[in-house]
Design a protein around this motif. Structure first.
Motif: not given
Length: 280
Positions: A29-31, A37-43
């Motif tokens: 779940l954590v990964p 989260t990383v993909l959302a920030c990049l988007g």
């Protein structure tokens, strides 16, 4: 006598159902959340820069960072290829971290096992630990010049304090019952330290190493302010002088990437050396 049949009278009572243990949460779940989260920030970064919410001077679009990465890789920014910058920064951080580990763990063990050592080292460490590296950077230059020695020692001082203090805390948390049992069985002071105190302190030592590695990377930029010919921190500082925000962001992302890789490696080392941690 009761009219119940003999079989019914002798029948054992039904066993009570054992309470089910709560199922362990899935480790995947954590990964998944971290990746999302990383993909959302990049988007969000891509959308904000392309729509025009943020000017390129303050935050360039992702493709500008990739273009700057290509320029740095070919050595078109300041004459040195990106590999040279990465190599020099890694050598400084890893060399300083290794030296801080070699000095910090014995110092922490000494403070945890000897009141005299604690009285000598504790006030010195607690005095300089809150000081930012930029505060004693001029002293490093005056005492050791502008060569590699002053850069490495600056990072060593930043890494040393968390390693030593975490080691001392781990030693003081060792069980007195285990120490007394080992002494009752005839263990010498060195054997108690090696087989009882050090394993008990190992989880906190590893936490101190992780903190020290993070502090070392944060001190890298300050260390490379001292007439560095190459390095990621030097690359970022030079780019900031020319308002090359794309190069600055690229350098920050690279420093964060390497710091994250080392953090993941130390976490894996922690799982190997102290597999019992968190399973009590």
């Amino acid at each position: 006598m009761s009219g119940l049949p003999l079989e019914a009278a002798a029948a054992p009572e039904p066993r009570q159902a054992r309470p089910k243990r709560p199922a362990r949460r899935s480790g995947a779940l954590v990964p998944i959340v971290s990746t999302a989260t990383v993909l959302a920030c990049l988007g969000l970064w891509a959308v904000a820069t392309h729509i025009g919410w943020i000017k390129p001077l303050f935050l360039p679009p992702p493709e500008a960072i990739l273009s700057a990465l290509g320029q740095a890789w070919n050595g078109d920014l300041d004459g040195a290829p990106l590999g040279i910058h990465v190599r020099d920064s890694l050598m400084r951080v890893l060399g300083a971290f290794g030296l801080a580990t070699i000095l910090g763990i014995p110092a922490g063990l000494a403070m945890g096992t000897s009141r005299i050592a604690r009285g000598i080292l504790d006030p010195l460490i607690e005095f300089y630990r809150p000081l930012p590296p930029l505060a004693y950077l001029p002293l490093m230059i005056i005492w050791f010049g502008i060569g590699e020695l002053s850069k490495v020692l600056l990072i060593v001082l930043a890494c040393f304090a968390p390693v030593a203090l975490a080691t001392r805390s781990g030693v003081l948390s060792a069980s007195a019952d285990q120490i007394n049992a080992a002494r009752a069985l005839g263990a010498s002071r060195a054997q108690v330290l090696r087989y009882v105190v050090l394993p008990a302190a190992l989880p906190e030592i590893l936490i101190g190493l992780r903190i020290g590695m993070g502090v070392g990377w944060t001190t890298l930029v300050a260390a490379e302010m001292v007439a560095a010919q190459a390095g990621l921190g030097q690359l970022v500082l030079n780019a900031s002088n020319f308002l090359r925000t794309d190069v600055v962001v690229m350098g920050i992302l690279l420093i964060g990437l390497f710091a994250t890789l080392f953090e993941v490696g130390l976490r894996q080392l922690e799982r190997v050396l102290v597999p019992w941690k968190g399973k009590a």
